[in-house]
Design a protein around this motif. Structure first.
Motif, short mmCIF file in Angstrom:
data_model
loop_
_atom_site.label_atom_id
_atom_site.label_comp_id
_atom_site.label_asym_id
_atom_site.label_seq_id
_atom_site.Cartn_x
_atom_site.Cartn_y
_atom_site.Cartn_z
N LYS A 180 5.28 12.00 5.53
CA LYS A 180 5.13 11.95 4.07
C LYS A 180 6.18 11.01 3.47
O LYS A 180 5.88 10.21 2.56
CB LYS A 180 5.28 13.35 3.48
N THR A 181 7.41 11.10 3.96
CA THR A 181 8.48 10.24 3.47
C THR A 181 8.17 8.77 3.75
O THR A 181 8.37 7.90 2.88
CB THR A 181 9.80 10.63 4.15
N LYS A 182 7.67 8.48 4.93
CA LYS A 182 7.31 7.11 5.29
C LYS A 182 6.26 6.55 4.33
O LYS A 182 6.37 5.41 3.86
CB LYS A 182 6.80 7.07 6.73
N ASN A 183 5.26 7.36 4.02
CA ASN A 183 4.21 6.93 3.09
C ASN A 183 4.77 6.66 1.70
O ASN A 183 4.38 5.68 1.04
CB ASN A 183 3.10 7.97 3.04
N GLU A 184 5.68 7.52 1.24
CA GLU A 184 6.28 7.34 -0.09
C GLU A 184 7.10 6.05 -0.14
O GLU A 184 7.02 5.30 -1.12
CB GLU A 184 7.17 8.54 -0.42
N ILE A 185 7.88 5.80 0.89
CA ILE A 185 8.73 4.60 0.92
C ILE A 185 7.87 3.34 0.94
O ILE A 185 8.15 2.37 0.21
CB ILE A 185 9.67 4.66 2.14
N GLU A 186 6.83 3.34 1.73
CA GLU A 186 5.95 2.17 1.81
C GLU A 186 5.20 1.95 0.51
O GLU A 186 4.97 0.81 0.11
CB GLU A 186 4.99 2.33 2.99
N ALA A 187 4.84 3.04 -0.17
CA ALA A 187 4.16 2.92 -1.45
C ALA A 187 5.06 2.30 -2.51
O ALA A 187 4.58 1.69 -3.48
CB ALA A 187 3.68 4.30 -1.92
N GLN A 188 6.38 2.44 -2.32
CA GLN A 188 7.34 1.85 -3.25
C GLN A 188 7.72 0.42 -2.86
O GLN A 188 8.57 -0.21 -3.49
CB GLN A 188 8.61 2.71 -3.29
N GLY A 189 7.06 -0.13 -1.82
CA GLY A 189 7.28 -1.50 -1.42
C GLY A 189 8.45 -1.73 -0.49
O GLY A 189 8.90 -2.87 -0.31
N SER A 190 8.96 -0.66 0.12
CA SER A 190 10.08 -0.78 1.05
C SER A 190 9.61 -0.40 2.45
O SER A 190 8.45 -0.07 2.66
CB SER A 190 11.25 0.11 0.61
#
Length: 438
Positions: A180-190
């Motif tokens: 879930k954390t990985k998805n959130e970070i990628e959604a923020q462009g990082s």
């Protein structure tokens, strides 16, 4: 206002941003330090993670080395930026015998000026500016600056618990949370580039089980994420067999060093951090170590790390100390005993006033819940309580600002920064304060 003239944008930010939010108060406490005769009402700082428990033993050992041995000529010359060969060999032997329990190749080590140098250099070489390092929270506040100021890496706090009851058995971290954390970070462009675990943990004192480490390592390798385990408190573990502690750990987790798993996996995505500042209590010596089977990371450390090199004189003295395994055996027996007694002193005091304290496995800390004494559950309420404790008792705790914890009112107490008598006095002052608050 001329202090920012002619500085870069980074220079301006560094000039105006303290490394820690509590530094001014800490220096105030040092200026009014307790003394049993000269200043009996003075301050008792328990905020900075320094270990004073066994300096008497180490001081005697270092004095013996410098008295009896000639300084070798290589000390005055340049050496390998990652640590001279004999120094790395001594560390490899120490890791193998006392921490990992498996062979260690000295060529897998790079040594730098303290934990800060190790963290900064690792992030600089493994991640690009704008990438993200995920850290289970609550955790060491200064990670933010170590990762961000020069490497330009972002910090993401992955919450492991809100109440202490949620981590009674182990740190709550799952692959589902990581995904879930990985998805959130990628959604923020990082990019989720680094995962940093600390075992024993700062500030909770909890450890990761072998099963947890294997599961997380497998996931990180599959996702091509660098997993770093910081074992800076790896030999600062409590004696859980102590009769006054045993009942708090009905099913204890055995400590498992990540270095042993790295030896088995031989993966370029798994890395280990260590520093001599905590277990040995020699923060002023400034010695940190990266252990990795990623030869590019080690060579990159050597090529880019000249500014973090350790003095050759320091390397010589410490390697001579590390080579005496009989001394180390006796040293860590004393350290474990004194550390356990310090934790018991704090635990008994907190139990008597009915304040929840985490049943930790190790580290230099007690993680304590003072939330019942907050005027309001907010950052301001937490800061007000922290300052009130200091002003009325002279005991300075670590404020939780920057730890990334979701609940307000939990504080870190450094149990190794005072002498045994001073620690008892500090607990008496805190007990009186909280009894009056009730």
């Amino acid at each position: 206002m001329t202090e920012h003239l002619f500085l870069s944008e980074k220079g301006k930010k560094a000039s105006s941003t303290l490394a820690r939010v509590d530094l001014d108060v800490y220096f105030e406490a040092l200026e009014n330090r307790y003394h049993p005769v000269d200043n009996p009402s003075g301050a008792l700082p328990m905020s900075v993670a320094e270990n004073q428990l066994c300096w008497d033993n180490l001081k005697q050992k270092f004095q013996q080395i410098t008295r009896k041995q000639d300084i070798p000529d290589w000390v005055a010359s340049y050496g390998d930026a990652a640590g001279v060969a004999s120094f790395r060999e001594a560390i490899a032997s120490f890791f193998s015998e006392f921490l990992f329990g498996c062979p260690v190749n000295p060529e897998s080590l790079a040594c730098f000026g303290g934990a800060t140098g190790v963290i900064e250099m690792t992030a600089f070489l493994l991640a690009n500016p704008g990438d993200t390092a995920v850290i289970p929270a609550p955790s060491y506040p200064v990670y933010t600056g170590d990762l961000g100021v020069i490497p330009g890496v972002k910090r993401y706090d992955l919450h492991t618990h809100h109440e202490l009851e949620e981590i009674q058995n182990e740190i709550s971290i799952s692959l589902e949370k990581l995904e879930k954390t990985k998805n959130e970070i990628e959604a923020q462009g990082s990019r989720f580039k680094l995962l940093i675990l600390t075992s024993p943990d700062n500030p909770t004192g909890m450890i990761y089980s072998e099963a947890q480490l294997r599961s997380i390592a497998d996931w990180c390798i599959a996702e091509e994420i660098h997993l770093i385990v910081n074992e800076i408190y790896g030999l600062s573990r409590f004696n859980l067999d102590h009769p006054q502690l045993r009942e708090s750990y009905p099913d204890p987790i055995p400590f498992y060093s990540f270095g042993k798993l790295m030896h088995e996996y031989q993966s370029p995505l798994l890395h280990h951090w260590y520093s001599f500042s905590k277990d040995f209590g020699i923060s002023g010596f400034r010695i940190g170590v990266i252990h990795s089977h990623n030869s590019g990371l080690i060579q990159g450390s050597r090529n880019a790390g000249l500014s973090h090199s350790i003095s050759n004189y320091t390397q010589w003295v410490v390697q001579e100390m590390l080579s005496d395994h009989d001394f180390l055996e006796e040293f860590f027996q004393k350290h474990t005993h004194r550390l356990t007694e310090a934790f018991l002193t704090v635990k008994k005091a907190m139990d008597e006033v009915g304040t929840p304290i985490q049943p930790a496995y190790g580290s230099l800390f007690a993680w304590v819940d003072f939330s019942a004494f907050l005027k309001e559950e907010s950052h301001e309420g937490e800061t007000d309580l922290w300052l009130e404790i200091f002003e009325k008792t002279g005991v300075l705790l670590t404020p939780t600002d920057g730890f990334g914890h979701s609940k307000k009112g939990l504080f870190r107490l450094v149990i190794t920064s005072l002498s045994p008598n001073e620690l008892k006095l500090a607990m008496e002052r805190l007990q009186e304060f909280f009894k009056n608050k009730k």
